[in-house]
Design a protein around this motif. Sequence first.
Motif, PDB file in Angstrom:
ATOM      1  N   MET A  58       0.960  -1.306  -0.059  1.00  0.00           N
ATOM      2  CA  MET A  58      -0.006   0.140  -0.047  1.00  0.00           C
ATOM      3  C   MET A  58       0.914   1.320   0.045  1.00  0.00           C
ATOM      4  SD  MET A  58      -2.865   1.225   2.880  1.00  0.00           S
ATOM      5  CE  MET A  58      -4.034  -0.139   2.545  1.00  0.00           C
ATOM      6  N   SER A  59       0.453   2.194  -0.922  1.00  0.00           N
ATOM      7  CA  SER A  59       1.333   3.494  -0.887  1.00  0.00           C
ATOM      8  C   SER A  59       1.166   4.250   0.370  1.00  0.00           C
ATOM      9  CB  SER A  59       1.010   4.232  -2.255  1.00  0.00           C
ATOM     10  OG  SER A  59      -0.510   4.589  -2.076  1.00  0.00           O
ATOM     11  N   ALA A  60       2.036   5.297   0.263  1.00  0.00           N
ATOM     12  CA  ALA A  60       1.908   6.133   1.538  1.00  0.00           C
ATOM     13  C   ALA A  60       0.599   6.905   1.633  1.00  0.00           C
ATOM     14  CB  ALA A  60       3.050   7.099   1.735  1.00  0.00           C
ATOM     15  N   ALA A  61       0.257   7.346   0.250  1.00  0.00           N
ATOM     16  CA  ALA A  61      -0.931   8.292   0.261  1.00  0.00           C
ATOM     17  C   ALA A  61      -2.259   7.143   0.378  1.00  0.00           C
ATOM     18  CB  ALA A  61      -1.077   8.713  -1.035  1.00  0.00           C
ATOM     19  N   ALA A  62      -2.352   6.172   0.104  1.00  0.00           N
ATOM     20  CA  ALA A  62      -3.352   5.114   0.193  1.00  0.00           C
ATOM     21  C   ALA A  62      -3.562   4.729   1.795  1.00  0.00           C
ATOM     22  CB  ALA A  62      -3.194   3.898  -0.403  1.00  0.00           C
ATOM     23  N   ARG A  63      -2.596   4.520   2.368  1.00  0.00           N
ATOM     24  CA  ARG A  63      -2.175   4.311   3.716  1.00  0.00           C
ATOM     25  C   ARG A  63      -3.126   5.746   4.557  1.00  0.00           C
ATOM     26  NH1 ARG A  63       2.302   2.587   3.793  1.00  0.00           N
ATOM     27  NH2 ARG A  63       3.502   4.138   4.349  1.00  0.00           N
ATOM     28  N   ALA A  64      -2.459   6.816   4.212  1.00  0.00           N
ATOM     29  CA  ALA A  64      -2.705   7.797   5.089  1.00  0.00           C
ATOM     30  C   ALA A  64      -4.256   7.994   4.777  1.00  0.00           C
ATOM     31  CB  ALA A  64      -2.178   9.112   4.497  1.00  0.00           C
ATOM     32  N   ARG A  65      -4.884   7.705   3.616  1.00  0.00           N
ATOM     33  CA  ARG A  65      -6.258   8.007   3.338  1.00  0.00           C
ATOM     34  C   ARG A  65      -7.160   7.225   4.120  1.00  0.00           C
ATOM     35  NH1 ARG A  65      -4.580   9.180  -2.067  1.00  0.00           N
ATOM     36  NH2 ARG A  65      -5.109  11.326  -2.664  1.00  0.00           N
ATOM     37  N   ALA A  66      -6.629   5.961   4.419  1.00  0.00           N
ATOM     38  CA  ALA A  66      -7.226   4.717   4.941  1.00  0.00           C
ATOM     39  C   ALA A  66      -7.526   5.041   6.687  1.00  0.00           C
ATOM     40  CB  ALA A  66      -6.650   3.407   4.733  1.00  0.00           C
ATOM     41  N   LEU A  67      -6.245   5.957   7.086  1.00  0.00           N
ATOM     42  CA  LEU A  67      -6.317   6.283   8.534  1.00  0.00           C
ATOM     43  C   LEU A  67      -6.974   7.518   8.455  1.00  0.00           C
ATOM     44  CD1 LEU A  67      -2.392   5.745   9.032  1.00  0.00           C
ATOM     45  CD2 LEU A  67      -4.191   4.548  10.348  1.00  0.00           C
ATOM     46  N   ALA A  68      -7.201   8.338   7.887  1.00  0.00           N
ATOM     47  CA  ALA A  68      -8.037   9.429   7.777  1.00  0.00           C
ATOM     48  C   ALA A  68      -9.529   9.281   7.788  1.00  0.00           C
ATOM     49  CB  ALA A  68      -7.666  10.513   6.748  1.00  0.00           C
ATOM     50  N   ASP A  69      -9.876   8.131   7.178  1.00  0.00           N
ATOM     51  CA  ASP A  69     -11.247   7.865   6.890  1.00  0.00           C
ATOM     52  C   ASP A  69     -11.765   7.265   8.203  1.00  0.00           C
ATOM     53  OD1 ASP A  69     -11.246   8.263   4.095  1.00  0.00           O
ATOM     54  OD2 ASP A  69     -10.980   6.384   3.396  1.00  0.00           O
ATOM     55  N   VAL A  70     -10.985   6.795   9.103  1.00  0.00           N
ATOM     56  CA  VAL A  70     -11.362   6.425  10.596  1.00  0.00           C
ATOM     57  C   VAL A  70     -11.106   7.371  11.501  1.00  0.00           C
ATOM     58  CG1 VAL A  70     -11.357   3.841   9.752  1.00  0.00           C
ATOM     59  CG2 VAL A  70      -9.293   4.799  10.958  1.00  0.00           C
TER      60      VAL A  70
END
Length: 340
Positions: free
Chosen positions: A1-13
Motif C-alpha cells: 500500500m502506498s503512503a497516500a493510500a495508507r494515509a487516506r485509510a487512516l484519515a477515513d477512520v
Amino acid sequence: MSAAARARALADVGRLEQAEAAVRTGLTETPADAELLGLLAGLQRLQGHYPGALVSAEAAVAAAPDMAVLHIEYAECLLLVSRLDDALAAAHEAARLRPDAPEPHRSVARCLMSRRDLAGAREAAGRAVGIAPNSVPDLMALAEAEHLAGNRDAARAAAARALAEDPGDADGRWMMALLDAERMRVRDAMRGLRGLAADQPDRYGAPALTWPIRGLLAGLRRGLLAGVPFTAFLAVIGQWWPPAELLGRGAAVVMVFVTVGLAVRVLIPAGRLPWICLGLLPARRRRAVVAGLITAVTFLPFLSWYAAGARWQALAGSFAALIVLLAAGVAEGTNGDLPD
C-alpha cells in the motif's frame, strides 16, 4: 500500500495524526510528491494547524500547478487565514483547470460567500449543481449561498434535494433546523436538533439545543438596544413637546408586550429540553446566559414603571439593565444563532 493510500485509510477512520505521520514518512522518500503534499495540507488543516497547512498547500501547488484539486486545497487553507482575495484566485484557477468538474465551482462559491458576494456565490454553486445535480456537497453549498442571500425557500429546496440523496446528511438536517428556527417553527427546529444531537453530540450538543433561550436573548438585545434609547429620546423631546412623552410611554408598553409575546412563542413550544441543556453549557457561558435571563426579566418592571408614570428613574434602570444584558451577550461569546 502506498503512503497516500495508507494515509487516506487512516484519515477515513479519524486517525488524523497517524495519517499525517504516514504522509511524512512517504515525503522522506519523495519530498516533492504533490499528492502527498496536498494530503499533508488537508490533514494539517483538519487538525487546526493552519499555518503549516498553508505552507504544505503552497508546496503542493508549486510541485504540480496543473492539478485542480491542489488549488482547491490551497484555497481552503487561504480562507482559514483570511486571505480572501488569494483564496478566490486559487479557486478560480482550479475552475479554469477543470471547468467540467463541480468541486472547483463549489470552492469558488465558498470563497465568494466569505467575501459576501452572494450573487456570485449562488451562480458558482448553481454551476456546480448543474454539473452534478445529485451531489450532496454541491447542493448544500447552493443551500448555504441561498440562505445567506435571504432566499429561504430556495435554501430549503436545495437542502431538501440533498436530504433526498442522503437523509442522514448532518449539514442538510442542520439547515432545515436553522430555517425552521428562523421561521419560528420552534417545535420542528427542536425536533431536528434533538436528532442531530443524538447522532453527533460533539457537534450538535448543549449549545445548539439551548438555542431557544440564547436566541431569545439575542433577539431581545437587538430589540432593546434600539427601543430603550428611542424611548429616552422621546422622553427628552417630551420636556418641550408633551405628545412625545406619550409616544415614549407607548413605546415602553410595546417593548413589554413584544418581550412577553416573544418569550411565550419561543420558550413554550421548545419545552424543557433547552433548560435541561442549559446546565450542560461551559460554566462561563452558562453564567452569562443566566445573567442575561435575569436581566431580561428586570426590564419588564422598569419599562412598565415608565409606561405608567414616565419616571426618569425607570429609564435609568432600563439603561442599566441594557448595559448588563449587552455585557452578558459579550461574555456568552455568541449571537445566539444556530448552531455554534
